[in-house]
Design a protein around this motif. Structure first.
Motif, PDB file in Angstrom:
ATOM      1  N   GLY A  78      59.498  81.694  38.467  1.00  0.00           N
ATOM      2  CA  GLY A  78      59.375  81.054  37.157  1.00  0.00           C
ATOM      3  C   GLY A  78      59.385  79.538  37.283  1.00  0.00           C
ATOM      4  N   GLY A  79      60.241  79.014  38.169  1.00  0.00           N
ATOM      5  CA  GLY A  79      60.250  77.575  38.425  1.00  0.00           C
ATOM      6  C   GLY A  79      58.956  77.102  39.065  1.00  0.00           C
ATOM      7  N   ALA A  80      58.439  77.911  39.993  1.00  0.00           N
ATOM      8  CA  ALA A  80      57.172  77.565  40.650  1.00  0.00           C
ATOM      9  C   ALA A  80      56.032  77.496  39.637  1.00  0.00           C
ATOM     10  N   LEU A  81      55.974  78.473  38.743  1.00  0.00           N
ATOM     11  CA  LEU A  81      54.939  78.489  37.710  1.00  0.00           C
ATOM     12  C   LEU A  81      55.055  77.260  36.806  1.00  0.00           C
ATOM     13  N   THR A  82      56.268  76.865  36.510  1.00  0.00           N
ATOM     14  CA  THR A  82      56.494  75.686  35.673  1.00  0.00           C
ATOM     15  C   THR A  82      55.897  74.433  36.314  1.00  0.00           C
ATOM     16  N   GLY A  83      56.188  74.231  37.591  1.00  0.00           N
ATOM     17  CA  GLY A  83      55.653  73.062  38.287  1.00  0.00           C
ATOM     18  C   GLY A  83      54.141  73.049  38.325  1.00  0.00           C
ATOM     19  N   PHE A  84      53.550  74.228  38.572  1.00  0.00           N
ATOM     20  CA  PHE A  84      52.091  74.327  38.608  1.00  0.00           C
ATOM     21  C   PHE A  84      51.480  73.977  37.253  1.00  0.00           C
ATOM     22  N   LEU A  85      52.014  74.550  36.186  1.00  0.00           N
ATOM     23  CA  LEU A  85      51.454  74.331  34.849  1.00  0.00           C
ATOM     24  C   LEU A  85      51.618  72.881  34.397  1.00  0.00           C
ATOM     25  N   LEU A  86      52.759  72.273  34.706  1.00  0.00           N
ATOM     26  CA  LEU A  86      52.978  70.885  34.295  1.00  0.00           C
ATOM     27  C   LEU A  86      51.965  69.948  34.940  1.00  0.00           C
ATOM     28  N   THR A  87      51.693  70.154  36.214  1.00  0.00           N
ATOM     29  CA  THR A  87      50.724  69.294  36.901  1.00  0.00           C
ATOM     30  C   THR A  87      49.285  69.623  36.513  1.00  0.00           C
ATOM     31  N   GLN A  88      49.008  70.914  36.373  1.00  0.00           N
ATOM     32  CA  GLN A  88      47.632  71.353  36.137  1.00  0.00           C
ATOM     33  C   GLN A  88      47.159  71.074  34.715  1.00  0.00           C
ATOM     34  N   TYR A  89      48.036  71.254  33.735  1.00  0.00           N
ATOM     35  CA  TYR A  89      47.582  71.217  32.340  1.00  0.00           C
ATOM     36  C   TYR A  89      48.189  70.097  31.502  1.00  0.00           C
ATOM     37  N   PHE A  90      49.111  69.330  32.073  1.00  0.00           N
ATOM     38  CA  PHE A  90      49.698  68.226  31.313  1.00  0.00           C
ATOM     39  C   PHE A  90      49.623  66.944  32.135  1.00  0.00           C
ATOM     40  N   PRO A  91      48.387  66.496  32.424  1.00  0.00           N
ATOM     41  CA  PRO A  91      48.221  65.313  33.285  1.00  0.00           C
ATOM     42  C   PRO A  91      48.800  64.047  32.686  1.00  0.00           C
ATOM     43  N   GLU A  92      48.993  64.012  31.369  1.00  0.00           N
ATOM     44  CA  GLU A  92      49.566  62.820  30.769  1.00  0.00           C
ATOM     45  C   GLU A  92      51.008  62.604  31.202  1.00  0.00           C
ATOM     46  N   LYS A  93      51.611  63.632  31.776  1.00  0.00           N
ATOM     47  CA  LYS A  93      52.982  63.487  32.256  1.00  0.00           C
ATOM     48  C   LYS A  93      53.039  62.768  33.593  1.00  0.00           C
ATOM     49  N   LYS A  94      51.883  62.586  34.240  1.00  0.00           N
ATOM     50  CA  LYS A  94      51.866  61.924  35.530  1.00  0.00           C
ATOM     51  C   LYS A  94      52.109  60.433  35.331  1.00  0.00           C
ATOM     52  N   SER A  95      52.872  59.862  36.227  1.00  0.00           N
ATOM     53  CA  SER A  95      53.119  58.423  36.182  1.00  0.00           C
ATOM     54  C   SER A  95      53.171  57.917  37.606  1.00  0.00           C
ATOM     55  N   GLN A  96      52.011  57.835  38.230  1.00  0.00           N
ATOM     56  CA  GLN A  96      51.952  57.462  39.628  1.00  0.00           C
ATOM     57  C   GLN A  96      52.239  55.976  39.785  1.00  0.00           C
ATOM     58  N   LYS A  97      52.895  55.640  40.891  1.00  0.00           N
ATOM     59  CA  LYS A  97      53.291  54.261  41.112  1.00  0.00           C
ATOM     60  C   LYS A  97      52.108  53.369  41.472  1.00  0.00           C
ATOM     61  N   SER A  98      51.098  53.936  42.062  1.00  0.00           N
ATOM     62  CA  SER A  98      49.911  53.160  42.400  1.00  0.00           C
ATOM     63  C   SER A  98      48.706  54.076  42.388  1.00  0.00           C
ATOM     64  N   LYS A  99      47.554  53.502  42.647  1.00  0.00           N
ATOM     65  CA  LYS A  99      46.334  54.290  42.645  1.00  0.00           C
ATOM     66  C   LYS A  99      46.086  54.959  43.990  1.00  0.00           C
ATOM     67  N   ASN A 100      46.935  54.680  44.969  1.00  0.00           N
ATOM     68  CA  ASN A 100      46.726  55.255  46.290  1.00  0.00           C
ATOM     69  C   ASN A 100      46.958  56.749  46.291  1.00  0.00           C
ATOM     70  N   VAL A 101      46.145  57.478  47.020  1.00  0.00           N
ATOM     71  CA  VAL A 101      46.337  58.914  47.210  1.00  0.00           C
ATOM     72  C   VAL A 101      46.333  59.168  48.701  1.00  0.00           C
ATOM     73  N   PHE A 102      47.457  59.599  49.271  1.00  0.00           N
ATOM     74  CA  PHE A 102      47.626  59.623  50.703  1.00  0.00           C
ATOM     75  C   PHE A 102      47.475  61.027  51.275  1.00  0.00           C
ATOM     76  N   PHE A 103      46.380  61.709  51.072  1.00  0.00           N
ATOM     77  CA  PHE A 103      46.371  63.053  51.619  1.00  0.00           C
ATOM     78  C   PHE A 103      45.137  63.466  52.353  1.00  0.00           C
ATOM     79  N   SER A 104      43.950  63.273  51.868  1.00  0.00           N
ATOM     80  CA  SER A 104      42.810  63.840  52.572  1.00  0.00           C
ATOM     81  C   SER A 104      41.563  63.007  52.396  1.00  0.00           C
ATOM     82  N   ARG A 105      40.801  62.885  53.463  1.00  0.00           N
ATOM     83  CA  ARG A 105      39.551  62.136  53.415  1.00  0.00           C
ATOM     84  C   ARG A 105      38.578  62.759  52.425  1.00  0.00           C
ATOM     85  N   LYS A 106      38.562  64.082  52.345  1.00  0.00           N
ATOM     86  CA  LYS A 106      37.584  64.720  51.472  1.00  0.00           C
ATOM     87  C   LYS A 106      37.907  64.507  49.999  1.00  0.00           C
TER      88      LYS A 106
END
Length: 283
Positions: free
Chosen positions: A197-225
């Motif tokens: 249930g906690g896992a589903l919560t984290g997925f839904l918050l990121t997937q469907y409520f992007p306004e909740k994101k507050s990234q510190k910078s525009k950098n994305v440190f994960f993949s070239r693609k």
């Protein structure tokens, strides 16, 4: 008094992840003390467990509704709390690279809340669990919300594990979810369902409520693609650029860094490369 002042200063200067760890660890120590007192004096059990653990009995829950959240601060053993706090420290710290403290608390406590609701529903409506009695304790649902929410945002972020090497965050998330599913028939079914249930919560918050994101910078440190989709705003020129022109020196350096991240993960970057990426993202 000096020790108390030192502890107070340490707590005040800590980030939200460390504050949550300190509070949870302190409550665990109090619980251990109460268990010891209960053992030697034959008292009526642990006060904290009796009043703050979540019971699947609806009458008990209605008389103590705060337990839908308070159970997340209790743990039933040393290894239980150590595992949760280590995972919370590692992924919670990484979480703060992309979200602010308020968002961390939203994910964490909503994960605990939904995990508790799933626990209550499973023991009251699933025939296989109806006749069983259990108590729910532990921060696992909140930790899972943080982990899965982060993995949904940066699935290709490569982490280095000693003796194993680099593993993408999406594979770590998939592993822990599958592990919980496989353990449901082995005991503590309600607890593992709460984790999911906690896992589903984290997925839904990121997937469907992007306004909740507050990234510190525009950098994305994960993949070239993911560079084209996620970093285009970082080095997008304000003026049209002829495609036949050579890439600027900065753009070439960005490409080199992204290649390095793709192969070895963000931690493989030098201090200078990390600073360059951070500074470039603020332009």
């Amino acid at each position: 008094m000096q020790l108390l002042d030192t502890i107070t200063d340490k707590f005040s200067s800590a980030n939200v992840v460390m504050k949550m760890i300190y509070i949870t660890a302190f409550i665990f120590l109090i619980s251990l003390l109460l268990n010891t007192v209960s053992f030697f004096f034959n008292s009526h059990g642990n006060f904290l467990i009796n009043w703050f653990a979540l019971s699947p009995n609806l009458d008990s829950f209605l008389s103590k509704p705060w337990t839908i959240l308070s159970y997340g601060f209790l743990h039933d053993g040393f290894f239980h709390i150590i595992f949760n706090l280590l995972v919370l420290y590692y992924f919670g710290t990484l979480f703060l690279d992309y979200f602010n403290s308020k968002t961390f608390l939203n994910y964490y406590f909503l994960g605990i809340l939904v995990g508790g609701i799933v626990f209550l529903l499973s023991y009251n409506f699933l025939p296989a669990l109806k006749s069983r009695n259990a108590l729910l304790v532990g921060a696992s649902a909140g930790v899972m919300s943080i982990l899965i929410g982060l993995a949904t945002l940066i699935p290709n972020y490569a982490m280095r594990f000693q003796w194993i090497g680099f593993i993408k965050l999406k594979h770590v998330a998939l592993f822990v979810v599958i592990l919980d599913i496989l353990q449901i028939p082995m005991g503590n079914a309600g607890g593992h369902l709460a984790h999911l249930g906690g896992a589903l919560t984290g997925f839904l918050l990121t997937q469907y409520f992007p306004e909740k994101k507050s990234q510190k910078s525009k950098n994305v440190f994960f993949s070239r693609k993911n560079k084209e989709n996620n970093l285009k705003t970082v080095y997008k020129s304000k003026k049209p650029v002829n495609s036949t022109f050579k890439k600027s020196e900065d753009q070439q350096k960005i490409d080199h860094i992204l290649d390095k991240i793709s192969k070895s993960g963000y931690e493989a970057l030098s201090k200078e490369e990390k600073q360059f990426l951070f500074d470039f993202g603020k332009k």
